[in-house]
Write an enzyme that holds these catalytic residues in place. Structure first.
Site, short mmCIF file in Angstrom:
data_model
loop_
_atom_site.label_atom_id
_atom_site.label_comp_id
_atom_site.label_asym_id
_atom_site.label_seq_id
_atom_site.Cartn_x
_atom_site.Cartn_y
_atom_site.Cartn_z
N ASP A 1 35.46 39.23 23.01
CA ASP A 1 36.36 38.00 23.65
C ASP A 1 36.01 37.88 24.84
O ASP A 1 36.37 38.61 25.77
CB ASP A 1 37.62 38.60 23.28
N HIS B 1 51.56 39.74 34.72
CA HIS B 1 51.64 38.56 33.66
C HIS B 1 52.52 38.75 32.51
O HIS B 1 53.15 38.00 31.92
CB HIS B 1 50.42 38.10 33.14
N ASP C 1 47.16 38.72 44.17
CA ASP C 1 46.18 38.44 42.99
C ASP C 1 45.82 37.09 42.94
O ASP C 1 46.94 36.12 43.49
CB ASP C 1 46.84 38.96 41.78
N HIS D 1 45.79 35.05 40.35
CA HIS D 1 46.50 34.27 39.31
C HIS D 1 48.04 34.34 39.71
O HIS D 1 48.35 35.46 40.38
CB HIS D 1 46.25 35.20 38.16
N ASP E 1 41.04 39.80 42.73
CA ASP E 1 40.20 38.82 42.19
C ASP E 1 40.49 37.69 43.23
O ASP E 1 39.86 36.43 42.86
CB ASP E 1 40.78 38.49 40.78
N TYR F 1 37.71 41.64 39.10
CA TYR F 1 36.54 41.56 38.22
C TYR F 1 35.27 41.81 38.76
O TYR F 1 34.29 42.06 38.03
CB TYR F 1 36.83 40.56 37.36
#
Ligand code: FKS
Ligand code: ZN
Length: 680
Positions: A22, A137, A174, A176, A267, A307
């Site tokens: 994935d 999230h 973060d 995101h 990230d 990451y």
């Protein structure tokens, strides 16, 4: 006052992993945790922390935020085979289950709660939990974006329930948007949620309209949700710092939280394949340091994303080192936020104008009368904000960034964490236990040595023998700072101006290129500043003016409000941005007679400026008020987070003064910029 830093890590959380192919989820690997922990060990930071075990979050604790359907669905996956796991994973956007996922996710929740307990019980002052799967999230009824349970949201609800807290700040750095956390608290005024995130005008995942700056919260929660979208990649250290100075910190200090939780994703750091940003690891030391000035230092840092293993690990180490109160390394890069960042900062300030006192007076110019966003000037091009030499990943991206980080981290100077603060004799009444342990009393320099030192360099400054004596303590302490025997120091002086003049000249003679001097109160000696090696910010009462401000000599007329600390907006919106733009090698904080700031205003300056000049701060105190001495000593030693008193908004007149100075100096000191229309 609690001290010590907790570190929570459990190897069991590495056992959640992707079992099939994935390309979206395959970056969330177990090595994120182990590499971070190993880097902490490598820098000998693990042994300096207080180990706190993780535990499984209970079902009851998970139900503080999630529905029982969500909990049951997650629980059922433990017994599934790969095909079933793959199918149920497909029910969610960017999530994968492994047979161990449920257990690991409960450990991640429990680790966050253990951290909250350690801080709230006073066992430690602050701490970090290295957890996965991440959380910000995940929503009441759904897993999302690698997250199963919302660790930080559960920690906030847990803290409210168990400790009766009424004001909790969540900072989500973060890259995101933690939409899960936003949904959970958007109607809740007891939780202030701040998130910056790559957005690119809704192009970037999760591509939500409600991630934009005008999502300010709902109902009673209006004003308590802050979204700062980055509409370009390549954001760097100065953009992040400007976001703190001009958006987060003023709101956070006004909110005055009882506890600060960080959704700490890295990230947003350089080299990360998701973020594509340019901020370097040491910036997280500064962001952490600012948050440590809130809630009496009660700070829980909980890992989210990140990451690029090397970038992640270095940034984690910068965070933990700062939690341990090591002096901060200088932040690198040009101190000038990019246009796109300034536009986003201005937009979110305008959107929050109706909800925050500190913003009420701020003129957010052309934005606040715009009916819709479409009128906004949009920086159309989507190329990176600035093309740094360490450009984002190219074909063999990772090792390119590896090399950059290798070199970059070598150039980072870690000030040896010496005895924090030295001082000469203090008033007899200063009993040792009211002074932080780092305080180190040094003997006065002997007279002949002093005469030699002073007469060589400063004869012209010392008009008569009598003044020779008091110069001793200033130079004694200054010498120790220059020789890096101590980080900071306090010198008493019956004539702060003369002491400061000698200290400034001595520092330049020693070879420093940039010395920042903040002088509070009356002063007559103002050394020449035209060569740029000295920057003076003179905080004084009105009647002292007559001198107009210039690039290296700024007059700030401020008489602190009687019933509270209105100096926040001057420190956060003006002094801090100027100081960070200047990047001094040494800071001298001088308090003369007739100081127009209260003790909390002076402590605030020290607390927030300590991230600069590798924490080299010399305090010269003319005022013999022992409470001032003690507060300055505590602020310098960073031992106990000062309480900055009740926050009162500054008067219109004071805010106008800040705006005028900002407009006058923002071309010189670019960190002052927070709106695009002021003729930038
Ligand atoms: N086209 C689909 C792209 C999906 N990308 C998912 C990115 C998830 C990021 C997770 C994270 O880094 O925010 C967390 F902190 F939660 F781990
Ligand atoms: Zn992320």
């Amino acid at each position: 006052m609690a001290s010590g830093t907790a570190l929570i890590y459990d190897e069991a959380m590495t056992r959640h992993k992707l079992l099939w192919n994935d390309p979206i989820c395959d970056i969330e690997v177990p090595e994120r945790l182990s590499a971070s922990y190993e880097q902490l060990q490598c820098y000998h930071l693990v042994e300096r922390c207080i180990p706190v075990p993780a535990r499984e979050g209970s079902e009851e604790e998970i139900l503080l935020v999630h529905s029982s359907e969500h909990l049951e669905a997650a629980k059922s996956t433990q017994a599934m085979n790969e095909e079933e796991l793959k199918r149920i994973s497909g029910n969610y956007d960017s999530f994968f289950f492994h047979p161990n996922t449920y257990h690991c996710a409960r450990l991640a929740v429990g680790a966050a709660l253990q951290l909250v307990d350690s801080v709230m019980s006073g066992k430690v002052c602050n701490g970090m939990a290295l957890v996965r799967p991440p959380g910000h999230h995940s929503q009441r009824n759904a897993a999302n974006g690698f997250c199963l349970f919302n660790n930080v949201a559960i920690a906030a609800e847990y803290a409210k329930l168990k400790y009766g807290l009424q004001r909790i700040l969540i900072v989500d750095w973060d890259v995101h948007h933690g939409q899960g956390t936003q949904y959970i608290f958007e109607e809740d005024p007891s939780v202030l949620y701040f998130s910056w995130h790559r957005y690119e005008h809704q192009e970037f995942w999760p591509s939500l309209k409600e991630s934009d700056y005008d999502a300010v919260g709902l109902g009673k929660g209006k004003g308590f949700n802050i979204n700062l979208p980055w509409n370009k990649v390549g954001m760097g250290n100065s953009d992040y710092l400007a976001a703190f100075f001009h958006v987060l910190l003023p709101m956070a200090f006004e909110f005055d939280p009882e506890l600060v939780l960080v959704s700490s994703g890295y990230d947003s750091g350089i080299g990360d394949p998701e973020g594509q940003m340019n901020a370097t690891p040491e910036v997280f030391a500064h962001l952490t340091h600012f948050l440590m000035q809130l809630a009496h230092g009660k700070l829980c840092v909980i890992l989210e994303g990140g990451y690029h293993l090397r970038s992640l690990s270095e940034s984690v180490c910068m965070t933990v080192r700062t939690l341990l109160r090591d002096p901060l390394p200088q932040v690198t890069g040009e101190m000038a936020p990019c246009l796109s960042a300034i536009e986003s900062i201005q937009n979110v300030r305008a959107a929050h104008k109706p909800y925050w006192k500190w913003l009420t007076y701020e003129d957010t110019s052309f934005l606040h009368n715009l009916s819709t966003k479409s009128d906004l000037v949009k920086t159309a091009d989507t190329n990176p904000c600035r093309d740094d030499e360490a450009k984002i990943t190219d074909s063999n991206g990772t090792d390119r960034i590896e090399r950059f980080l290798e070199l970059h981290m070598k150039n980072i100077v870690f000030p040896v964490p010496p005895i924090k603060t030295a001082t000469t004799e203090l008033k007899a009444s200063a009993d040792p236990n009211t002074f932080p342990v780092h305080l180190h009393v040094v003997k006065e320099m002997d007279k002949n040595e002093l005469e030699a030192l002073v007469s060589d360099f400063h004869a012209d400054l010392v008009e008569a023998n009598k003044t020779l004596l008091f110069l001793g303590s200033t130079l004694t302490i200054l010498d120790k700072i220059l020789k890096k025997e101590v980080c900071s120091g306090i010198a008493e002086s019956p004539a702060a101006s003369a002491s400061v003049a000698v200290a400034l000249r001595h520092s330049l003679h020693f070879g420093f290129q940039r010395v920042l001097c903040i002088f509070v109160g009356d002063t007559d000696i103002m050394p020449s500043t035209e060569d740029g090696k000295i920057l003076i910010i003179h905080v004084c009462k009105k009647e002292q003016t007559g001198k107009s401000s210039s690039k290296h000599y700024v007059v700030l007329n401020w008489k602190e409000d009687a019933d509270g600390n209105d100096f926040f907006s001057a420190v956060l919106g003006f002094i801090l941005p100027v100081a960070y733009s200047y990047q001094p090698n040494l800071i001298i904080i001088a308090v003369g007679a007739n100081r127009s700031l209260g003790i909390s205003g002076i402590s605030l300056i020290i607390g927030l400026l300590q991230g600069l000049a590798e924490s080299r701060i010399l305090a010269v105190i003319e005022d013999t008020d022992i409470n001032l001495m003690q507060s300055v000593a505590k602020a310098l030693a960073g031992a106990s987070m000062p309480h900055f008193g009740v926050h009162v908004p500054p008067t219109q007149e004071k805010v106008n003064q800040i705006k005028k100075l900002r407009n006058q100096l923002q071309q010189d000191w670019k960190m002052l910029q927070c709106s695009v229309n002021d003729g930038i």
